[in-house]
Design an enzyme around this catalytic site. Structure first.
Site, PDB file in Angstrom:
ATOM      1  N   SER A  15       0.842  -1.204   0.000  1.00 32.13           N
ATOM      2  CA  SER A  15       0.000   0.000   0.000  1.00 32.13           C
ATOM      3  C   SER A  15       0.875   1.251   0.000  1.00 32.13           C
ATOM      4  O   SER A  15       2.095   1.184   0.188  1.00 32.13           O
ATOM      5  CB  SER A  15      -0.923   0.021   1.226  1.00 32.13           C
ATOM      6  OG  SER A  15      -0.159   0.096   2.425  1.00 32.13           O
ATOM      7  N   LEU A  17       3.156   4.447  -0.392  1.00 29.46           N
ATOM      8  CA  LEU A  17       4.367   4.748  -1.152  1.00 29.46           C
ATOM      9  C   LEU A  17       5.013   3.477  -1.701  1.00 29.46           C
ATOM     10  O   LEU A  17       5.561   3.473  -2.806  1.00 29.46           O
ATOM     11  CB  LEU A  17       5.361   5.498  -0.274  1.00 29.46           C
ATOM     12  CG  LEU A  17       4.892   6.827   0.334  1.00 29.46           C
ATOM     13  CD1 LEU A  17       6.012   7.451   1.174  1.00 29.46           C
ATOM     14  CD2 LEU A  17       4.422   7.792  -0.736  1.00 29.46           C
ATOM     15  N   ASP A  36       5.500  -7.466   2.374  1.00 24.71           N
ATOM     16  CA  ASP A  36       4.664  -6.709   3.302  1.00 24.71           C
ATOM     17  C   ASP A  36       4.168  -7.649   4.390  1.00 24.71           C
ATOM     18  O   ASP A  36       3.976  -8.849   4.144  1.00 24.71           O
ATOM     19  CB  ASP A  36       3.473  -6.087   2.560  1.00 24.71           C
ATOM     20  CG  ASP A  36       2.882  -4.892   3.298  1.00 24.71           C
ATOM     21  OD1 ASP A  36       3.127  -3.755   2.866  1.00 24.71           O
ATOM     22  OD2 ASP A  36       2.192  -5.109   4.306  1.00 24.71           O
ATOM     23  N   ASP A  61       7.917 -10.003   7.768  1.00 25.40           N
ATOM     24  CA  ASP A  61       8.137  -9.103   8.905  1.00 25.40           C
ATOM     25  C   ASP A  61       9.598  -8.664   8.842  1.00 25.40           C
ATOM     26  O   ASP A  61      10.510  -9.473   9.076  1.00 25.40           O
ATOM     27  CB  ASP A  61       7.843  -9.835  10.209  1.00 25.40           C
ATOM     28  CG  ASP A  61       8.110  -8.986  11.447  1.00 25.40           C
ATOM     29  OD1 ASP A  61       8.634  -7.864  11.319  1.00 25.40           O
ATOM     30  OD2 ASP A  61       7.808  -9.465  12.561  1.00 25.40           O
ATOM     31  N   TYR A 164       9.357   8.504  16.164  1.00 23.69           N
ATOM     32  CA  TYR A 164       9.348   8.519  14.694  1.00 23.69           C
ATOM     33  C   TYR A 164      10.530   9.301  14.150  1.00 23.69           C
ATOM     34  O   TYR A 164      11.233   8.849  13.239  1.00 23.69           O
ATOM     35  CB  TYR A 164       8.034   9.129  14.212  1.00 23.69           C
ATOM     36  CG  TYR A 164       7.837   9.059  12.710  1.00 23.69           C
ATOM     37  CD1 TYR A 164       7.623   7.843  12.077  1.00 23.69           C
ATOM     38  CD2 TYR A 164       7.855  10.216  11.932  1.00 23.69           C
ATOM     39  CE1 TYR A 164       7.451   7.772  10.710  1.00 23.69           C
ATOM     40  CE2 TYR A 164       7.674  10.158  10.563  1.00 23.69           C
ATOM     41  CZ  TYR A 164       7.475   8.930   9.957  1.00 23.69           C
ATOM     42  OH  TYR A 164       7.299   8.869   8.591  1.00 23.69           O
ATOM     43  N   LYS A 168      13.616   7.755  11.862  1.00 21.68           N
ATOM     44  CA  LYS A 168      13.907   8.262  10.520  1.00 21.68           C
ATOM     45  C   LYS A 168      15.238   9.001  10.489  1.00 21.68           C
ATOM     46  O   LYS A 168      15.954   8.979   9.483  1.00 21.68           O
ATOM     47  CB  LYS A 168      12.776   9.171  10.048  1.00 21.68           C
ATOM     48  CG  LYS A 168      11.440   8.438   9.865  1.00 21.68           C
ATOM     49  CD  LYS A 168      11.542   7.302   8.864  1.00 21.68           C
ATOM     50  CE  LYS A 168      10.195   6.699   8.528  1.00 21.68           C
ATOM     51  NZ  LYS A 168      10.270   5.636   7.502  1.00 21.68           N
ATOM     52  N   PHE A 197       2.335  13.250   2.248  1.00 22.26           N
ATOM     53  CA  PHE A 197       1.865  12.544   1.066  1.00 22.26           C
ATOM     54  C   PHE A 197       0.481  11.956   1.298  1.00 22.26           C
ATOM     55  O   PHE A 197       0.109  11.614   2.425  1.00 22.26           O
ATOM     56  CB  PHE A 197       2.840  11.428   0.684  1.00 22.26           C
ATOM     57  CG  PHE A 197       3.957  11.897  -0.206  1.00 22.26           C
ATOM     58  CD1 PHE A 197       4.000  11.541  -1.542  1.00 22.26           C
ATOM     59  CD2 PHE A 197       4.955  12.715   0.289  1.00 22.26           C
ATOM     60  CE1 PHE A 197       5.010  11.978  -2.375  1.00 22.26           C
ATOM     61  CE2 PHE A 197       5.981  13.169  -0.528  1.00 22.26           C
ATOM     62  CZ  PHE A 197       6.002  12.796  -1.867  1.00 22.26           C
ATOM     63  N   THR A 199      -1.186   9.225   1.438  1.00 20.69           N
ATOM     64  CA  THR A 199      -1.150   7.788   1.654  1.00 20.69           C
ATOM     65  C   THR A 199      -2.494   7.331   2.205  1.00 20.69           C
ATOM     66  O   THR A 199      -3.336   8.162   2.585  1.00 20.69           O
ATOM     67  CB  THR A 199      -0.048   7.442   2.654  1.00 20.69           C
ATOM     68  OG1 THR A 199      -0.344   8.097   3.905  1.00 20.69           O
ATOM     69  CG2 THR A 199       1.317   7.907   2.151  1.00 20.69           C
TER      70      THR A 199
END
Length: 258
Positions: A15, A17, A36, A61, A164, A168, A197, A199
């Site tokens: 799904s 990106l 995925d 995973d 997060y 990143k 984005f 998504t």
């Protein structure tokens, strides 16, 4: 590197990106393995983009080495060894380090995000490139290309985004050393840091919220399209001079504290 006929692995490919990236690579003639945690979603996308075995969907995973190795075995059996790795899988969360009740944030939440986004990306990369570096070099000396996915939150982390942003930021931080480490083998590494984005997760927000977020982007004043992310990923693969670089894809957005 020419994309046509190359074996590619796309994590998080069911799904958002990841799916857009898998579609773009398949459209350019790559043989795509869609990995995925949502095995059914990965298989469905593979059926959509693949013909005559051009795509395969595999449940995986990325934090589990045995799961990744099994997925790579299946991908290799279908398409041969991969020269292209697109690490797109990731999760997001927002939780202040001290809650309104004064309690500290659960350590488990922080660990989970870092494990999926950062450790998972490293885990897949180490396992894929260990095989990639053994491939015969192409005419220009290249053996492979790795494209990782960070976020503008790596630079402009907002309130509650400690986990997060750290995950990143870790991907951003390891981009150059990975490129330097793998340069001797002719394997390039770059990272895309997308902004806001459209998504599936973003699409669940009320339209008014989406419009408000889009209004914060200098230009173009809209949410990014997943196919624009995929377009950049393909351009990185095709341009041999791009290596060790982190590219913001955000319409000049700089996130405010909130």
């Amino acid at each position: 590197m020419q994309i046509e006929q190359q074996a590619a692995i796309v994590t998080g490919g069911a799904s958002g990106l990841g799916a857009a990236t898998a579609r773009a690579l398949a459209a350019r003639g790559a043989k795509v393995a869609v990995l995925d945690r949502n095995a059914d979603g990965a298989a469905a996308l593979a059926r959509e983009i693949g013909a005559d075995g051009q795509a395969i969907g595999i449940g995986c995973d990325i934090t589990d080495t045995a799961s990744v190795l099994a997925a790579l075995d299946a991908a290799r059996a279908a398409h041969g060894s991969a020269r292209l790795l697109l690490n797109v899988a990731g999760i997001g969360t927002a939780k202040r380090i001290v809650g309104k009740d004064g309690a500290p944030a659960p350590l488990e939440d922080f660990e989970r995000v870092v494990r999926v986004n950062l450790v998972g990306t490293y885990n897949v990369t180490r396992l894929v490139v260990a095989e990639m570096v053994k491939l015969a070099p192409l005419a220009d000396g290249e053996r492979g290309v790795v494209v990782n996915t960070a976020s503008v939150a790596a630079f402009d982390g907002q309130v509650g985004q400690e986990a997060y942003a750290a995950s990143k930021g870790g991907i951003v931080g390891m981009t150059l050393p990975l490129a330097r480490d793998l340069a001797q083998f002719g394997v390039r590494v770059c990272t895309i840091a997308p902004g806001l984005f459209l998504t599936p997760l973003m699409a669940e927000l009320p339209q008014a919220v989406q419009e408000s977020l889009a209004a914060s982007i200098p230009f173009p004043k809209r949410l990014g399209k997943p196919e624009e992310f995929a377009q950049l990923a393909a351009a990185i693969i095709e341009n041999p001079a791009l290596n060790g670089e982190v590219i913001r894809l955000d319409g000049a957005l700089r996130l405010p504290p909130r």
